[in-house]
Each structure stands twice: as structure tokens, then as C-alpha cells.
Design a protein around this motif. Sequence first.
Motif, PDB file in Angstrom:
ATOM      1  N   PRO A 216     -18.005 -12.654  20.862  1.00 43.66           N
ATOM      2  CA  PRO A 216     -16.839 -13.532  20.743  1.00 43.66           C
ATOM      3  C   PRO A 216     -17.014 -14.513  19.586  1.00 43.66           C
ATOM      4  N   GLY A 217     -15.950 -14.738  18.838  1.00 37.61           N
ATOM      5  CA  GLY A 217     -15.985 -15.661  17.707  1.00 37.61           C
ATOM      6  C   GLY A 217     -14.959 -15.294  16.662  1.00 37.61           C
ATOM      7  N   HIS A 218     -15.114 -15.872  15.478  1.00 32.62           N
ATOM      8  CA  HIS A 218     -14.165 -15.669  14.387  1.00 32.62           C
ATOM      9  C   HIS A 218     -14.625 -14.519  13.496  1.00 32.62           C
ATOM     10  N   TYR A 219     -13.691 -13.664  13.102  1.00 32.55           N
ATOM     11  CA  TYR A 219     -13.958 -12.517  12.250  1.00 32.55           C
ATOM     12  C   TYR A 219     -12.910 -12.474  11.146  1.00 32.55           C
ATOM     13  N   ASN A 220     -13.179 -11.676  10.123  1.00 28.01           N
ATOM     14  CA  ASN A 220     -12.213 -11.374   9.075  1.00 28.01           C
ATOM     15  C   ASN A 220     -12.030  -9.870   9.023  1.00 28.01           C
ATOM     16  N   LEU A 221     -10.826  -9.458   8.687  1.00 32.78           N
ATOM     17  CA  LEU A 221     -10.588  -8.047   8.421  1.00 32.78           C
ATOM     18  C   LEU A 221     -10.245  -7.913   6.942  1.00 32.78           C
TER      19      LEU A 221
ATOM     20  N   CYS B  53       0.856  -1.193   0.000  1.00 31.98           N
ATOM     21  CA  CYS B  53       0.000   0.000   0.000  1.00 31.98           C
ATOM     22  C   CYS B  53       0.888   1.238   0.000  1.00 31.98           C
ATOM     23  N   GLY B  54       1.464   1.539  -1.151  1.00 33.08           N
ATOM     24  CA  GLY B  54       2.378   2.674  -1.265  1.00 33.08           C
ATOM     25  C   GLY B  54       1.739   4.018  -1.006  1.00 33.08           C
ATOM     26  N   HIS B  55       0.424   4.118  -1.190  1.00 35.32           N
ATOM     27  CA  HIS B  55      -0.276   5.378  -0.955  1.00 35.32           C
ATOM     28  C   HIS B  55      -1.243   5.270   0.220  1.00 35.32           C
ATOM     29  N   GLY B  56      -1.005   4.318   1.113  1.00 38.64           N
ATOM     30  CA  GLY B  56      -1.847   4.152   2.288  1.00 38.64           C
ATOM     31  C   GLY B  56      -3.070   3.313   1.986  1.00 38.64           C
ATOM     32  N   GLY B  57      -3.887   3.110   3.002  1.00 42.71           N
ATOM     33  CA  GLY B  57      -5.090   2.320   2.828  1.00 42.71           C
ATOM     34  C   GLY B  57      -5.901   2.263   4.100  1.00 42.71           C
ATOM     35  N   THR B  58      -6.926   1.405   4.102  1.00 40.96           N
ATOM     36  CA  THR B  58      -7.786   1.254   5.264  1.00 40.96           C
ATOM     37  C   THR B  58      -7.945  -0.220   5.604  1.00 40.96           C
ATOM     38  N   VAL B  59      -8.182  -0.471   6.896  1.00 42.26           N
ATOM     39  CA  VAL B  59      -8.441  -1.818   7.391  1.00 42.26           C
ATOM     40  C   VAL B  59      -9.806  -1.774   8.068  1.00 42.26           C
ATOM     41  N   THR B  60     -10.727  -2.636   7.639  1.00 41.39           N
ATOM     42  CA  THR B  60     -12.073  -2.644   8.194  1.00 41.39           C
ATOM     43  C   THR B  60     -12.452  -4.040   8.673  1.00 41.39           C
ATOM     44  N   SER B  61     -13.356  -4.082   9.644  1.00 35.94           N
ATOM     45  CA  SER B  61     -13.915  -5.329  10.145  1.00 35.94           C
ATOM     46  C   SER B  61     -15.177  -4.992  10.933  1.00 35.94           C
ATOM     47  N   ASN B  62     -16.098  -5.943  11.016  1.00 32.04           N
ATOM     48  CA  ASN B  62     -17.299  -5.751  11.831  1.00 32.04           C
ATOM     49  C   ASN B  62     -16.962  -5.646  13.313  1.00 32.04           C
ATOM     50  N   ALA B  63     -15.819  -6.182  13.717  1.00 33.56           N
ATOM     51  CA  ALA B  63     -15.434  -6.171  15.126  1.00 33.56           C
ATOM     52  C   ALA B  63     -14.736  -4.880  15.536  1.00 33.56           C
ATOM     53  N   PHE B  64     -14.318  -4.052  14.573  1.00 32.10           N
ATOM     54  CA  PHE B  64     -13.574  -2.830  14.897  1.00 32.10           C
ATOM     55  C   PHE B  64     -14.524  -1.715  15.306  1.00 32.10           C
ATOM     56  N   LYS B  65     -14.058  -0.891  16.233  1.00 35.78           N
ATOM     57  CA  LYS B  65     -14.813   0.282  16.653  1.00 35.78           C
ATOM     58  C   LYS B  65     -14.938   1.257  15.493  1.00 35.78           C
TER      59      LYS B  65
END
Length: 161
Positions: free
Chosen positions: A89-94, A53-65
Amino acid sequence: MRVPRACLVTVTACAAVGLVAPTAAATNGPRNVNVNPYSVHQGAVMTISASGCGHGGTVTSNAFKKPARLPASDTTSYATAKIKHNATPGHYNLAVKCNDNPRVATHPFTVLEGRGAQGGIGGSLGPSDTEMKVGAGLVAAAAIGGGLFIVRRRRLNHAGI
């Protein structure tokens, strides 16, 4: 007649380079995505690393604030994300998405049930076995050292009389 033909070839070559240059400058998208720790408690913070990610990026998930931001970097970028206190509690993907590429990379992680702070519970927690052994060793060393000190002092006092 040769000069116009040479100019035409030069202009065509420059146009081809001009069309290929933006593609060469773009990155191939996110890769080598990792999380630390893999299993994280509710309300805790996790670190995400990603390359590409040479120009930056974002990381998202349903578990993130809220989404985490990856800074621009030619090598590996790092972001921190806070897990929601009420995440189930459980398994998530980002998902990691770079600002300059439509590709998305995913990585799994696990949310564990939250641990409440142990502050304010007073004496309701007892010492561990290791703490008891260390404490007993310190008390024994102090008793032996004190006994030797008293015996030696008595001998010196009796010898001087």
C-alpha cells in the motif's frame, strides 16, 4: 534551360514533402492521462485513459500484475490494469508510452490495503442502521395493514349475521 530548372525545383519540393510527411503523421505522444479510481485496493482493477496514442501504446507500473495495452485510437484510448494482490500500500506512478513516439507521460495513483471478500463469513456481520430502519418500517406497515384487514373482516362478519 528553364525546363531542367523547373524539374529541379519540383524534385526538391517533393523531397521536402517526403521528409516532412512521416513527422506530420506521428503523434505528439501521450497526454490527458487519467485513472479511475485514483485510490485502488490491492488485487482490484483500475481504468486508464490517455489521448495522443494513434497507434496504441502500453501502460506500466510496479503495482500492475502485467502491462496494460492501449488500443489504437484517434481520440482517447482506454486500458484496464489489475493491481497485484501483494502490492505494498502507498503511492505509485504509472507510465504511458505510445508505440509511435518516445515520449512518456506519468500519472500518480494510490494503492490501498486490500479488502478480503466478505463471502463465507456467515452471520458475523450485523445489519446497518439504514437496514434496521427500513426493516422496522416494513414490519410496522405490515402490522397496521394486517390489523386493518382483521378489523374490517370482523365488521363484515358481524353485519351479515
